[in-house]
Design an enzyme around this catalytic site. Structure first.
Site, PDB file in Angstrom:
ATOM      1  N   LYS A   1     -32.551  -8.324  34.455  1.00  0.00           N
ATOM      2  CA  LYS A   1     -31.618  -8.408  35.574  1.00  0.00           C
ATOM      3  C   LYS A   1     -30.535  -7.318  35.497  1.00  0.00           C
ATOM      4  CE  LYS A   1     -33.251 -12.513  37.077  1.00  0.00           C
ATOM      5  NZ  LYS A   1     -34.250 -13.005  36.115  1.00  0.00           N
TER       6      LYS A   1
HETATM    7  C1  LIG Z   1     -35.440 -13.668  36.345  1.00  0.00           C
HETATM    8  C2  LIG Z   1     -36.441 -13.626  35.250  1.00  0.00           C
HETATM    9  C3  LIG Z   1     -37.813 -13.705  35.504  1.00  0.00           C
HETATM   10  C4  LIG Z   1     -38.360 -13.903  36.890  1.00  0.00           C
HETATM   11  O1  LIG Z   1     -38.104 -12.808  37.733  1.00  0.00           O
HETATM   12  P1  LIG Z   1     -38.229 -12.982  39.314  1.00  0.00           P
HETATM   13  O2  LIG Z   1     -37.736 -11.712  39.883  1.00  0.00           O
HETATM   14  O3  LIG Z   1     -37.345 -14.146  39.662  1.00  0.00           O
HETATM   15  O4  LIG Z   1     -39.660 -13.265  39.595  1.00  0.00           O
HETATM   16  C5  LIG Z   1     -38.677 -13.578  34.436  1.00  0.00           C
HETATM   17  N1  LIG Z   1     -38.220 -13.426  33.181  1.00  0.00           N
HETATM   18  C6  LIG Z   1     -36.910 -13.373  32.898  1.00  0.00           C
HETATM   19  C7  LIG Z   1     -36.481 -13.225  31.484  1.00  0.00           C
HETATM   20  C8  LIG Z   1     -35.973 -13.458  33.916  1.00  0.00           C
HETATM   21  O5  LIG Z   1     -34.665 -13.398  33.635  1.00  0.00           O
END
Ligand SMILES: *Cc1c(COP(=O)(O)O)cnc(C)c1O
Length: 466
Positions: free
Chosen positions: A112
């Protein structure tokens, strides 16, 4: 570039406005009016570029006049300068054809950060000349919250209210949010699931009597700028593995369908993506949708990969929009029916079109733990539970063996120390940048999963318009 809503009746916006807006007023999500595309030569010319230069090339067509190229480069340099690996998102080969793309070298140890570090700077840049104050309201299954809070803590003109499901995020994840004591940061633990929290955030945007009083903005992956920043690493990785001459597949641990949708956009832009593997845990609505057309909401089961404990995947609507030939009015009807019945059957013709690029896999707790063990025993790699789901799906895939498969490593294993230790016997230690986390004071409020309660709490603390 102009942006339109997937539900066809919200105002058309430019990049700056779409970045500040979040959800469209008709309840839809913003998408670019058309997908920009690169020629083979343009992609070939990305060979050897740094991450920042790749980012400038890939994102500039989406930004248009909202920022000039040098301003974009400066923001990217600043955002990605906070990553602790010179390659920003390094690729690591783990066996003959499997690769990991490590996306967790940012300040809060999950992918993120790649988008949110940039988004925080975009907010600041676009707000500087304006006399407005932004109120960010978001829901997090763990990682978005900490990444967004890190990106905006202490910034003028921005307040952030972050909802997380009480007791359903890991201790590291919670502390990364709740130990940030900057006065513009507000953490709310909701007595409910992530889906409850996300539904409340959507309801707040749609509730005029509330949303009309504040300049609300989103940091969830409903925010277009986030997805845009994630397209970059698909290009960066594929070019390093031989694109455009060679096709590359990606396996993506998926929750809200944001990260994998960014891969879809990369493919629309001309990147030779052989396959996108949508890897889910037992919360498998996307696997059911893509494999059997059954997009119906079940109840959420908490797992060791909490960032994927999601049933309603917001960004799936962006794919449905393209599958409906971008007919927003028609899709608005479909989505309204889905919101009422919690059930959508995807017609076979649409599913077939999606299947040209997407496959899916559902990985249960044993598959996930087994992948963590196998990666450790065979390749000496300690991976986190989310990455393990992606890697297991990659190992199970029936792709032509000449095609390299890149699993997106979405979180640092130290974010999920207990689950990693259970599977491998190894307890990953926290990197230096987050040491001391368990000694710091926490601040958060616990609220019922009730719209009015949460709205009132926020309204007492947010800065109203005017
Ligand atoms: C947010 C997240 C996901 C999922 O990603 P999306 O964009 O919501 O599909 C997978 N793994 C981790 C560690 C995340 O923080």
């Amino acid at each position: 570039m102009r942006y339109i809503s997937t539900r066809g009746s919200a105002p058309v916006l430019d990049f700056e406005a779409v970045t500040l807006a979040g959800l469209a007023v008709d309840g839809g999500l913003y998408v670019p009016e058309r997908w920009p595309s690169f020629s083979r030569d343009q992609i070939a010319a990305m060979a050897g570029l740094s991450y920042v230069e790749t980012a400038v090339r890939v994102m500039q067509p989406f930004i248009g006049d909202s920022l000039d190229e040098q301003a974009l480069r400066d923001l990217c340099t600043q955002a990605y300068g906070r990553f602790d690996h010179a390659a920003v998102t390094p690729l690591k080969q783990i066996d003959e054809r499997q690769w990991l793309l490590e996306l967790f070298h940012g300040p809060t140890l999950a992918f993120k950060d790649v988008a949110l570090q940039l988004l925080g700077l975009l907010f600041e840049r676009f707000l500087a000349p304006r006399d407005t104050h932004l109120t960010i309201v978001g829901a997090t299954s763990g990682d978005t919250g900490s990444a967004a809070i890190d990106a905006v803590a202490g910034r003028a003109k921005v307040d952030i209210f972050m909802l997380h499901p009480e007791g359903r995020v890991s201790d590291v994840q919670r502390r990364q949010m709740t130990t940030v004591l900057a006065p513009n940061v507000h953490n709310i633990a909701i007595k409910g699931s992530f889906d409850d929290a996300q539904a409340m955030v959507k309801a707040m945007f749609a509730h005029q009597a509330f949303s009309g009083r504040f300049r609300l903005s989103a940091v969830n992956s409903i925010n277009w700028a986030r997805l845009m920043a994630q397209i970059v690493y698909y290009f960066y990785a594929a070019v390093r593995l031989g694109a455009p001459e060679r096709q590359v597949a990606f396996s993506v641990p998926t929750g809200n369908f944001g990260d994998v949708f960014a891969g879809y956009v990369a493919a629309q832009m001309g990147l030779p993506v052989a396959r996108l593997i949508v890897a889910t845990n037992v919360n498998d609505i996307l696997h059911r949708a893509l494999s059997a057309g059954d997009y119906s909401v079940g109840s959420v089961s908490p797992t060791a990969a909490p960032s994927m404990d999601i049933q309603v995947s917001s960004n799936f609507e962006r794919l449905l929009f393209d599958l409906h030939d971008r007919d927003g009015v028609k899709l608005a009807d479909t989505m309204r029916a889905f919101e009422t019945t919690k059930n959508m059957q995807i017609p076979a013709a649409l599913r077939d079109r999606a299947a040209a690029l997407f496959t899916s896999a559902r990985i249960d707790a044993d598959g996930m733990a087994g992948a963590m063990r196998r990666a450790y025993q065979r390749s000496n790699e300690i991976i986190d539970p989310h990455t393990a789901i992606g890697l297991q799906a990659a190992w199970l895939s029936d792709l032509d063996p000449s095609i390299p498969v890149v699993t997106l490593a979405t979180a640092h294993p130290a974010k999920f120390q207990d689950a990693v230790e259970r599977a491998t016997g190894q307890r990953p230690s926290l990197p230096a940048r987050v040491s001391g986390l368990f000694d710091r004071e926490e601040r958060f409020v616990v609220l019922d999963s009730d719209l009015e309660t949460v709205e009132n709490w926020i309204a007492e603390r947010a800065t109203p318009i005017g």
